[in-house]
Motif scaffolding. Structure first.
Motif, PDB file in Angstrom:
ATOM      1  N   ILE A  14       0.721  -1.238  -0.036  1.00 51.38           N
ATOM      2  CA  ILE A  14      -0.008   0.032  -0.091  1.00 51.38           C
ATOM      3  C   ILE A  14       0.855   1.153  -0.080  1.00 51.38           C
ATOM      4  O   ILE A  14       2.122   1.258   0.250  1.00 51.38           O
ATOM      5  CB  ILE A  14      -0.819   0.122   1.410  1.00 51.38           C
ATOM      6  N   SER A  15       0.152   2.444  -0.481  1.00 45.97           N
ATOM      7  CA  SER A  15       0.883   3.689  -0.270  1.00 45.97           C
ATOM      8  C   SER A  15       0.093   4.719  -0.314  1.00 45.97           C
ATOM      9  O   SER A  15      -0.983   4.725  -0.956  1.00 45.97           O
ATOM     10  CB  SER A  15       1.646   3.717  -1.849  1.00 45.97           C
ATOM     11  N   THR A  16       0.374   5.853   0.393  1.00 49.33           N
ATOM     12  CA  THR A  16      -0.603   6.954   0.982  1.00 49.33           C
ATOM     13  C   THR A  16       0.146   8.130   0.812  1.00 49.33           C
ATOM     14  O   THR A  16       1.366   8.247   0.918  1.00 49.33           O
ATOM     15  CB  THR A  16      -1.163   6.613   2.401  1.00 49.33           C
ATOM     16  N   GLN A  17      -0.604   9.229   0.593  1.00 51.98           N
ATOM     17  CA  GLN A  17      -0.064  10.556   0.583  1.00 51.98           C
ATOM     18  C   GLN A  17      -0.586  11.464   1.291  1.00 51.98           C
ATOM     19  O   GLN A  17       0.138  12.362   2.174  1.00 51.98           O
ATOM     20  CB  GLN A  17       0.063  10.894  -1.142  1.00 51.98           C
ATOM     21  N   HIS A  18      -1.763  11.464   1.376  1.00 49.45           N
ATOM     22  CA  HIS A  18      -2.871  12.581   2.276  1.00 49.45           C
ATOM     23  C   HIS A  18      -3.814  11.579   2.843  1.00 49.45           C
ATOM     24  O   HIS A  18      -4.145  10.571   2.363  1.00 49.45           O
ATOM     25  CB  HIS A  18      -3.037  13.805   1.605  1.00 49.45           C
ATOM     26  N   ALA A  19      -4.809  12.309   3.535  1.00 50.98           N
ATOM     27  CA  ALA A  19      -5.859  11.651   4.313  1.00 50.98           C
ATOM     28  C   ALA A  19      -7.061  11.014   3.306  1.00 50.98           C
ATOM     29  O   ALA A  19      -7.857  10.345   3.925  1.00 50.98           O
ATOM     30  CB  ALA A  19      -6.350  12.698   5.342  1.00 50.98           C
ATOM     31  N   TYR A  20      -6.860  11.490   2.032  1.00 51.24           N
ATOM     32  CA  TYR A  20      -8.286  11.208   1.374  1.00 51.24           C
ATOM     33  C   TYR A  20      -8.003  10.014   0.219  1.00 51.24           C
ATOM     34  O   TYR A  20      -8.905   9.319  -0.331  1.00 51.24           O
ATOM     35  CB  TYR A  20      -8.730  12.474   0.685  1.00 51.24           C
ATOM     36  N   ASP A  21      -6.620  10.159  -0.289  1.00 49.59           N
ATOM     37  CA  ASP A  21      -6.297   8.721  -1.327  1.00 49.59           C
ATOM     38  C   ASP A  21      -5.589   7.796  -0.808  1.00 49.59           C
ATOM     39  O   ASP A  21      -4.429   8.361  -0.119  1.00 49.59           O
ATOM     40  CB  ASP A  21      -5.947   9.852  -2.581  1.00 49.59           C
ATOM     41  N   ALA A  22      -5.659   6.784  -1.296  1.00 53.00           N
ATOM     42  CA  ALA A  22      -4.535   5.431  -0.823  1.00 53.00           C
ATOM     43  C   ALA A  22      -4.553   4.705  -2.057  1.00 53.00           C
ATOM     44  O   ALA A  22      -5.563   4.529  -2.788  1.00 53.00           O
ATOM     45  CB  ALA A  22      -5.123   4.969   0.467  1.00 53.00           C
ATOM     46  N   TYR A  23      -3.471   3.884  -2.146  1.00 51.11           N
ATOM     47  CA  TYR A  23      -3.384   3.161  -3.435  1.00 51.11           C
ATOM     48  C   TYR A  23      -2.809   1.683  -2.745  1.00 51.11           C
ATOM     49  O   TYR A  23      -2.196   1.818  -1.731  1.00 51.11           O
ATOM     50  CB  TYR A  23      -2.174   3.551  -4.457  1.00 51.11           C
ATOM     51  N   GLY A  24      -3.054   0.720  -3.571  1.00 51.66           N
ATOM     52  CA  GLY A  24      -2.574  -0.484  -3.235  1.00 51.66           C
ATOM     53  C   GLY A  24      -2.417  -1.535  -4.365  1.00 51.66           C
ATOM     54  O   GLY A  24      -2.996  -1.447  -5.472  1.00 51.66           O
ATOM     55  N   VAL A  25      -1.416  -2.448  -4.119  1.00 50.96           N
ATOM     56  CA  VAL A  25      -1.142  -3.583  -5.317  1.00 50.96           C
ATOM     57  C   VAL A  25      -1.732  -4.776  -4.917  1.00 50.96           C
ATOM     58  O   VAL A  25      -1.251  -5.202  -3.813  1.00 50.96           O
ATOM     59  CB  VAL A  25       0.226  -3.672  -5.639  1.00 50.96           C
ATOM     60  N   ASP A  26      -2.352  -5.553  -5.545  1.00 54.19           N
ATOM     61  CA  ASP A  26      -2.908  -6.681  -5.004  1.00 54.19           C
ATOM     62  C   ASP A  26      -2.194  -7.953  -5.484  1.00 54.19           C
ATOM     63  O   ASP A  26      -1.045  -7.585  -6.110  1.00 54.19           O
ATOM     64  CB  ASP A  26      -4.270  -7.026  -5.727  1.00 54.19           C
ATOM     65  N   ARG A  27      -2.403  -9.210  -5.178  1.00 53.47           N
ATOM     66  CA  ARG A  27      -1.365 -10.169  -5.421  1.00 53.47           C
ATOM     67  C   ARG A  27      -1.276 -10.590  -6.912  1.00 53.47           C
ATOM     68  O   ARG A  27      -0.390 -11.449  -7.342  1.00 53.47           O
ATOM     69  CB  ARG A  27      -2.005 -11.262  -4.553  1.00 53.47           C
ATOM     70  N   SER A  28      -2.036  -9.889  -7.723  1.00 58.01           N
ATOM     71  CA  SER A  28      -2.016 -10.319  -9.116  1.00 58.01           C
ATOM     72  C   SER A  28      -1.168  -9.159  -9.881  1.00 58.01           C
ATOM     73  O   SER A  28      -1.067  -9.528 -11.215  1.00 58.01           O
ATOM     74  CB  SER A  28      -3.331 -10.478  -9.815  1.00 58.01           C
ATOM     75  N   GLY A  29      -0.993  -8.132  -9.049  1.00 54.53           N
ATOM     76  CA  GLY A  29      -0.083  -7.251  -9.776  1.00 54.53           C
ATOM     77  C   GLY A  29      -1.112  -5.927 -10.305  1.00 54.53           C
ATOM     78  O   GLY A  29      -0.448  -5.217 -10.836  1.00 54.53           O
ATOM     79  N   LYS A  30      -2.467  -5.763 -10.058  1.00 48.73           N
ATOM     80  CA  LYS A  30      -3.182  -4.757 -10.207  1.00 48.73           C
ATOM     81  C   LYS A  30      -2.998  -3.721  -9.173  1.00 48.73           C
ATOM     82  O   LYS A  30      -3.088  -3.964  -7.981  1.00 48.73           O
ATOM     83  CB  LYS A  30      -4.494  -5.277 -10.361  1.00 48.73           C
ATOM     84  N   VAL A  31      -3.250  -2.240  -9.681  1.00 41.72           N
ATOM     85  CA  VAL A  31      -3.098  -1.403  -8.882  1.00 41.72           C
ATOM     86  C   VAL A  31      -4.450  -0.848  -8.386  1.00 41.72           C
ATOM     87  O   VAL A  31      -5.311  -0.821  -9.511  1.00 41.72           O
ATOM     88  CB  VAL A  31      -2.526  -0.158  -9.303  1.00 41.72           C
ATOM     89  N   TRP A  32      -5.041  -0.495  -7.287  1.00 41.22           N
ATOM     90  CA  TRP A  32      -6.280  -0.075  -6.757  1.00 41.22           C
ATOM     91  C   TRP A  32      -6.235   1.301  -6.317  1.00 41.22           C
ATOM     92  O   TRP A  32      -5.124   1.585  -5.383  1.00 41.22           O
ATOM     93  CB  TRP A  32      -6.941  -0.959  -5.818  1.00 41.22           C
TER      94      TRP A  32
END
Length: 412
Positions: free
Chosen positions: A163-181
């Motif tokens: 996972i990766s975050t930058q501020h309080a409203y948006d966050a990102y993650g990579v699932d086990r298949s390599g897809k970004v959410w």
């Protein structure tokens, strides 16, 4: 310069090359609050801090170990609070006194188990557990004590591996298949302790290893070691960053980026007004529009010991330029500046030998006898820099190992 954790550089605003923090042990990971304060986890699980001191202008904290922390595998830090991930999957937290700069005794964050990654932004923290679930909680202080909300699991996300975050409203993650959410605007479900989100898939055709978020964009490192930039705007696709391959890690700053390849070479690109890309600022707009390799850090050993220099050595056209004052001091010599009608001159005293030289000149005088230098004397970041071969001319043994990027000087 307080953010580097290097003493004796308060009159300097930037560094053109990497500087080694000699008092730091080997580290497994580092983290920054984005304002010049850093934490690092040593191989023995202890936590070290260095960089800007809160409330002090241009003062620095040299590297030191934090008390009460052991068995830590990862850290993340905000301006007032820091968090450590224990090797057993637990999470510890501590706060920094904004006046003294000292850290409080660490306390455990309850309600979290089997955590494998931490991310912090603003006053909230995301924690990824070994099952791929993301937990979220907030932190604040009152009466000089830390207070946490109850960690709650974010519902609606696939099982994630990073996972990766930058501020309080948006966050990102990579699932086990390599897809970004991506997910945002987290809202609590009424009457429950669960958070529901509707994640959006980003660049689904790209298999991603890790994502690194910043303000207004993100870096995607693919499983093939390529780097892609995505600004998150509807209808836009990620753009491949040319000139990078076999990348294993990256960092997304507000206006500049860094990437590390499988051989350990660091590349930088973006805004470079303060040498943050890792190369000297160009004379134009200060931008590096394509990734450039930064200079490999040069290690200097004097009589077998690491040089505790506040300024870096620089490789110029295969000539190693070194901070003469720091080296002279370790060899038992001294450097003094004198002002004449012709400008500033420097006198290096080493044993019974006196050497004089001027900035910009490729000549020096030993005991009054003129000799040529392999390059001109220069001023870099406020330090007087000379070709390392000068010490060879003074009778020292000077050896350069290009494969290790290590310069060794043995006094006569």
């Amino acid at each position: 310069m307080g953010e580097l954790g290097i003493p004796d550089t308060t009159a300097v605003s930037s560094m053109v090359a990497p500087v080694r923090l000699n008092t730091l042990p080997p580290l497994n990971s580092i983290a920054t609050d984005g304002y010049g304060y850093q934490l690092g986890v040593a191989r023995d699980g202890t936590v070290w801090e260095w960089g800007s001191r809160p409330g002090y202008v241009r003062e620095t904290q040299v590297p030191r170990a934090l008390r009460g922390l052991s068995g830590i595998s990862q850290v993340t830090t905000l301006q007032k609070y820091s968090f450590g991930l224990g090797s057993d999957g637990s999470v510890k937290a501590w706060m920094k006194d904004q006046k003294s700069g000292d850290s409080s005794q660490p306390i455990s964050v309850k309600g979290l188990r089997n955590i494998v990654q931490l991310q912090s932004a603003s006053d909230y923290i995301c924690a990824l557990d070994s099952a791929g679930s993301v937990w979220r909680f907030t932190v604040n202080t009152s009466d000089n004590q830390l207070h946490f909300s109850v960690p709650v699991r974010i519902q609606g996300l696939p099982a994630l591996k990073q996972i990766s975050t930058q501020h309080a409203y948006d966050a990102y993650g990579v699932d086990r298949s390599g897809k970004v959410w991506k997910w945002s605007s987290i809202q609590a479900s009424s009457g429950t302790e669960k958070l529901y989100v509707k994640p959006v898939s980003i660049q689904p055709s790209l298999q991603v290893q890790n994502v690194y978020a910043s303000i207004g964009y993100m870096l995607l490192v693919s499983r093939q070691g390529e780097v892609w930039m995505y600004d998150g705007k509807p209808g836009r696709s990620a753009v491949k960053v040319k000139g990078l391959q076999r990348i294993v890690s990256a960092s997304a700053g507000d206006t500049h980026r860094l990437a590390v390849d499988a051989k350990g070479q660091v590349y930088g690109w973006g805004a470079n007004n303060w040498n943050e890309v890792g190369v000297p600022r160009n004379a134009g707009d200060g931008m590096e529009y394509a990734p450039v390799p930064i200079q490999r850090p040069i290690t200097i050993r004097i009589n077998g010991s690491l040089l505790p220099a506040s300024f870096p050595a620089v490789n110029k056209n295969n000539s190693i330029i070194v901070p003469v004052k720091s080296i002279a001091k370790q060899l038992g010599g001294s450097l003094e500046a004198t002002t004449t009608q012709e400008g500033t001159a420097y006198r290096l005293q080493y044993g019974q030998t006196t050497v004089t030289f001027r900035p910009g000149s490729a000549e020096a005088a030993i005991q009054g006898r003129s000799m040529a230098l392999s390059g001109p004397v220069s001023m870099i970041n406020g330090a007087v820099m000379v070709p390392s071969s000068l010490f060879k001319q003074l009778g020292c043994q000077v050896d350069w190992n290009p494969s290790l990027a290590e310069l060794s000087i043995q006094g006569k």
